[in-house]
Design an enzyme around this catalytic site. Sequence first.
Site, PDB file in Angstrom:
ATOM      1  N   LYS A 162      38.230  51.303  41.804  1.00  0.00           N
ATOM      2  CA  LYS A 162      37.421  50.096  41.872  1.00  0.00           C
ATOM      3  C   LYS A 162      36.816  49.935  43.267  1.00  0.00           C
ATOM      4  O   LYS A 162      37.355  50.543  44.189  1.00  0.00           O
ATOM      5  CB  LYS A 162      38.257  48.866  41.518  1.00  0.00           C
ATOM      6  CG  LYS A 162      39.453  48.663  42.478  1.00  0.00           C
ATOM      7  CD  LYS A 162      39.675  47.250  42.863  1.00  0.00           C
ATOM      8  CE  LYS A 162      38.730  46.701  43.859  1.00  0.00           C
ATOM      9  NZ  LYS A 162      39.176  46.717  45.266  1.00  0.00           N
ATOM     10  N   LYS A 199      51.452  46.677  39.402  1.00  0.00           N
ATOM     11  CA  LYS A 199      52.503  45.968  40.144  1.00  0.00           C
ATOM     12  C   LYS A 199      53.582  45.520  39.159  1.00  0.00           C
ATOM     13  O   LYS A 199      53.278  45.022  38.085  1.00  0.00           O
ATOM     14  CB  LYS A 199      51.908  44.758  40.877  1.00  0.00           C
ATOM     15  CG  LYS A 199      51.036  45.158  42.069  1.00  0.00           C
ATOM     16  CD  LYS A 199      50.558  43.936  42.828  1.00  0.00           C
ATOM     17  CE  LYS A 199      49.534  44.296  43.882  1.00  0.00           C
ATOM     18  NZ  LYS A 199      50.082  44.736  45.157  1.00  0.00           N
ATOM     19  N   HIS A 236      40.903  42.402  40.360  1.00  0.00           N
ATOM     20  CA  HIS A 236      42.313  41.982  40.387  1.00  0.00           C
ATOM     21  C   HIS A 236      42.520  40.561  39.834  1.00  0.00           C
ATOM     22  O   HIS A 236      43.358  40.349  38.964  1.00  0.00           O
ATOM     23  CB  HIS A 236      42.862  42.013  41.818  1.00  0.00           C
ATOM     24  CG  HIS A 236      42.701  43.328  42.516  1.00  0.00           C
ATOM     25  ND1 HIS A 236      42.806  44.526  41.868  1.00  0.00           N
ATOM     26  CD2 HIS A 236      42.450  43.644  43.819  1.00  0.00           C
ATOM     27  CE1 HIS A 236      42.634  45.526  42.741  1.00  0.00           C
ATOM     28  NE2 HIS A 236      42.417  45.002  43.932  1.00  0.00           N
ATOM     29  N   ASP A 280      35.322  42.622  45.715  1.00  0.00           N
ATOM     30  CA  ASP A 280      36.495  43.400  46.141  1.00  0.00           C
ATOM     31  C   ASP A 280      37.775  42.937  45.436  1.00  0.00           C
ATOM     32  O   ASP A 280      38.645  43.743  45.132  1.00  0.00           O
ATOM     33  CB  ASP A 280      36.650  43.257  47.670  1.00  0.00           C
ATOM     34  CG  ASP A 280      37.727  44.180  48.235  1.00  0.00           C
ATOM     35  OD1 ASP A 280      37.701  45.383  47.910  1.00  0.00           O
ATOM     36  OD2 ASP A 280      38.584  43.704  49.007  1.00  0.00           O
TER      37      ASP A 280
HETATM   38  C1  BG6 Z   1      42.138  46.375  47.326  1.00  0.00           C
HETATM   39  C2  BG6 Z   1      41.051  45.763  48.143  1.00  0.00           C
HETATM   40  O1  BG6 Z   1      41.705  46.609  46.015  1.00  0.00           O
HETATM   41  O2  BG6 Z   1      43.260  45.510  47.294  1.00  0.00           O
HETATM   42  C3  BG6 Z   1      41.544  45.455  49.543  1.00  0.00           C
HETATM   43  O3  BG6 Z   1      39.942  46.654  48.211  1.00  0.00           O
HETATM   44  C4  BG6 Z   1      42.808  44.626  49.496  1.00  0.00           C
HETATM   45  O4  BG6 Z   1      40.539  44.778  50.301  1.00  0.00           O
HETATM   46  C5  BG6 Z   1      43.822  45.252  48.563  1.00  0.00           C
HETATM   47  O5  BG6 Z   1      43.326  44.548  50.811  1.00  0.00           O
HETATM   48  C6  BG6 Z   1      44.994  44.326  48.354  1.00  0.00           C
HETATM   49  O6  BG6 Z   1      45.994  44.999  47.648  1.00  0.00           O
HETATM   50  P1  BG6 Z   1      47.517  44.573  47.800  1.00  0.00           P
HETATM   51  O7  BG6 Z   1      48.223  45.440  46.827  1.00  0.00           O
HETATM   52  O8  BG6 Z   1      47.888  44.828  49.218  1.00  0.00           O
HETATM   53  O9  BG6 Z   1      47.556  43.123  47.455  1.00  0.00           O
END
Ligand code: BG6
Length: 486
Positions: free
Chosen positions: A146, A180, A238, A233
């Site tokens: 992504k 996760k 997410h 992003d």
């Molecule tokens: C990524 C983003 O998909 O997820 C990043 O591109 C972000 O900007 C990251 O920092 C966060 O992932 P996690 O697992 O650390 O919450």
Amino acid sequence: MAPVTSFDLIFFGGTGDLALRKLLPALYYRHRDSKDTSGWRVICLSRQALDRDGYLALVREHCQTFIPAKDFSDEAWSAFAARVEYLQVDGTRAEDYGKLGEALKDSAARTRVFYLSTAASLFAQICGNLASAGLVTPASRVVLEKPLGFNLASATAINEAVGAIFSEQQIFRIDHYLGKETVQNLIALRFGNSIFEPLWHRASVRDVQITLAEQVGVGERGEYYDHYGALRDMVQNHALQLLCILAMEPPSSIDPDQMRDEKLKVLRALRRFTPETVRSHIVRGQYRAGAIEGKAVPGYLDETGIPHGSTTETFVSMRVDVDNWRWARVPFYLRTGKRMQERMSEIVINFRAVPHAILPGNDSGAVNRLVIRLQPDEGIELHVLAKVPGADMRVKPVKLDLEFAETFTTRQWDAYERLLMDVIGGNLTLFMRRDELDAAWRWVDPIHEAWATQSDAPKPYSAGTWGPTASSALIVRDGLSWKEES
Ligand code: BG6
């Protein structure tokens, strides 16, 4: 299903941040903890002129940084390193694929995974080159990172091009949040227990809050980040995926298409934003200099690679409505940001207050609340009201707290460990189908279009806070508040 023990895993972007920081450490763990690894082969590709030893030194350095010392041993490392090869291949140059073909010859029947850990703009070209070189076999799969595209039009072009070479069953669109443990626990909580379902709808739920807060800034990724911003992003993928899992109807099985059909229905039920509701229901922010845990940090505009006067958002909060029978008029608040006060990702479900309060302490809007903590300290909390000891019948909120780390003593897998093994095993349940991705972009695009025509810039917020004050106002207007403010 028996694990697939014989495969070729090919990483494009082998010297990139994701491969070194996440993918290879994840594989180290899986290799260390798997019984039969004799058929594993990992081929890392990049444009850099490195030999195998030079590459392995780089991987080892990163594994030692990202894997706790107690889990890293020379013995496990050497066994893993023996499975890793490196080839200097520029994915955009067709003439470089001969080397890869040579490495893969005689292995056409094995599971073959091409993991494209590169910019999405290269996906079509790489897949085209793989096909021209005759490397796409029936046992091949492709993993797409992504954000897949920049908007619906570019995502469509990429999906068309990749889809001309790989069938939908061979395409794994990855969103690491779905790997996760706590996100899968949300699936277990909802669909493995009977006690929540009767409460899981508008009659019992007052509001839902999804927060994905990070303390880090944009770091070395300024150029990428400035192009995409927080909405593309973090929200398009997410946050929306979490919302889907929370809001979906129970599927009749965890078969990939059953799950994805239900998630798709949620995406289609999301109320579309208009230019007016983009203004009234969405707050975008950008961090200024501030302090994180007492340490001064620069503002977004002073970060490396950020153009002067950039109006890219590093924070978004929004009120989202899911227009269907189950969720009508239940506000879902989503928020994500960099340089926030805490690193904290959680889902909060606030239940309605009792219809008639008879106990002192129960009259101040106190509600039952279910908190699903994704990070740090994965766990689930149920907030209920209990009597304060003493003569009065006074109540106050207390929580039943399930810390996964205390309950399950086995090491939690990182999201990428789980998802890589799912790709190798051919399990698409936790990957996005093309129509889901399209629906997400179809919902997100009007927000960007409205922002492009609005003259107001993102609202500033100091690093180390919970975002612009307008984000609090957004929810207070509905008579509610963010969890930390209630
Ligand atoms: C990524 C983003 O998909 O997820 C990043 O591109 C972000 O900007 C990251 O920092 C966060 O992932 P996690 O697992 O650390 O919450």
